[in-house]
Design an enzyme around this catalytic site. Structure first.
Site, PDB file in Angstrom:
ATOM      1  CE  LYS A  38      17.857  14.034  -5.929  1.00 25.08           C
ATOM      2  NZ  LYS A  38      18.795  12.900  -5.891  1.00 25.08           N
ATOM      3  CG  HIS A  65      -7.055   0.783   1.278  1.00 24.14           C
ATOM      4  ND1 HIS A  65      -5.988  -0.076   1.471  1.00 24.14           N
ATOM      5  CD2 HIS A  65      -6.978   1.694   2.296  1.00 24.14           C
ATOM      6  CE1 HIS A  65      -5.313   0.310   2.549  1.00 24.14           C
ATOM      7  NE2 HIS A  65      -5.895   1.379   3.064  1.00 24.14           N
ATOM      8  NE  ARG A  93      -5.530   3.891  10.547  1.00 24.64           N
ATOM      9  CZ  ARG A  93      -5.369   4.973  11.315  1.00 24.64           C
ATOM     10  NH1 ARG A  93      -5.431   4.862  12.598  1.00 24.64           N
ATOM     11  NH2 ARG A  93      -5.158   6.172  10.783  1.00 24.64           N
ATOM     12  CB  THR A  94      -1.901   1.273   5.172  1.00 23.92           C
ATOM     13  OG1 THR A  94      -3.277   1.566   5.340  1.00 23.92           O
ATOM     14  CG2 THR A  94      -1.731   0.257   4.061  1.00 23.92           C
ATOM     15  NE  ARG A 114      -2.391   4.678   1.645  1.00 24.13           N
ATOM     16  CZ  ARG A 114      -3.018   4.707   2.818  1.00 24.13           C
ATOM     17  NH1 ARG A 114      -2.940   5.786   3.573  1.00 24.13           N
ATOM     18  NH2 ARG A 114      -3.716   3.682   3.246  1.00 24.13           N
TER      19      ARG A 114
END
Ligand code: CP
Length: 307
Positions: free
Chosen positions: A83, A132, A54-55, A104
């Site tokens: 890396k 959030h 969703r986000t 995120r």
């Protein structure tokens, strides 16, 4: 220090800014065409070090619906993170390519750290078990749209209140509105962090109680906010298995709830809402996910200072 506006915590927005964003989201929903070219030539970067449906998709859809473009990764190992590139270097580079970044990350505080290195606005799309804030904007827009206002509700928040970042952000934001009462429903091992209890609920004088059984309180609720037990935050799988099905909302429990109660869930769900509940008109969690796109459109416009 610069004056770039970021969104890391719900408290980064004043009540007036919150209301502005919710009002703008409402106008976008009604008049989407008026907004469809506003961000032509602008780029949103979505840097997702953790999975999302969703986000990330709603941020990307939001930017596209505003006429802008997107770049980023949904899997950090497809970038130079694999890396060994540091978060600070990644942010320094990406902020020269993009006008705004939604990120995120599994580590609490990572979005805040990113603001130090970024020359463009950073949006916290979830930092570990911490906050959030854009889910909270989604939740507020959903409540305001479906219950008409953000005041005077009895709100039950049920499930994993310890690790649930959506819960922490929602409690912070809703505590700023008058006459809400909060009922926290969780197993003893998954109660809210002490800092939320002390620094928000007690300090702000928010009426709240903590209970273990959903059945004991469901008839009192105007809003039931269900959450998933967060498997990815547990150190011990045995604990997760023991707690994962602590709550299962089914039609039998729904039959005891008010006729106008709404059920929200940030999603994804696992077992905590039985599929039979989806047909109940009080089940609003899919509509909630749709509101998330409109409120993210409004947020991007605000942070880029367009209109
Ligand atoms: N609500 C939410 O954050 O969902 P995703 O994990 O799918 O983005």
């Amino acid at each position: 220090m610069n004056n770039i506006k970021h969104l890391i915590d719900p408290m980064d927005l004043s009540i007036m800014e919150l209301e502005d964003i919710l009002g703008l989201a409402n106008d976008i929903m009604k008049n989407p065409k008026e907004y469809s070219h506003l961000l032509s030539g602008k780029i949103l970067a979505t840097l997702f070090y953790e999975p999302s449906t969703r986000t990330r998709f709603s941020f990307e859809a939001a930017m596209m619906k505003l006429g802008g473009n997107i770049l980023g990764f949904s899997e950090p190992n497809s970038s130079s993170v694999s890396k060994g590139e540091s978060l600070s270097d990644t942010i320094k580079i990406v902020s020269t390519y993009a006008d705004i970044i939604a990120m995120r990350h599994p580590k609490e505080g990572s979005a805040k750290v990113a603001t130090i290195y970024s020359s463009v606005p950073i949006i916290n799309a979830g930092d570990g078990g911490h906050q959030h804030p854009t889910q909270t904007l989604t939740d507020l827009l959903t409540i305001k749209s479906l219950k008409e206002n953000l005041e005077g509700h009895v709100i039950g928040i049920c499930g994993d209140l310890k690790f649930g970042r959506t819960v922490h952000s929602l409690i912070k934001a809703i505590s700023r509105y008058k006459n809400n009462k909060i009922i926290l429903i969780s197993p003893e091992e998954l109660t809210i962090p002490q800092y939320i209890r002390d620094e928000i609920l007690i300090k702000e004088n928010i009426p709240f109680i903590e209970v273990e059984r959903l059945e004991d309180v469901i008839d009192k609720l105007d809003i039931l906010y269900m959450t998933r037990v967060q498997k990815e935050r547990f150190f011990n799988e045995e604990d997760y298995i023991r707690l994962k099905d602590s709550y299962i909302l089914d039609q039998s429990k729904m039959s005891k709830a008010k006729k106008d109660m709404i059920v929200l869930h940030p999603l994804p769900r696992v077992n905590e809402i039985a599929q039979e509940v989806d047909k109940d008109p009080r089940a609003c969690y899919f509509k909630q996910a749709e509101y998330g796109m409109y409120v993210r459109m409004a947020l991007i416009l605000k942070l880029l200072e367009v209109r």
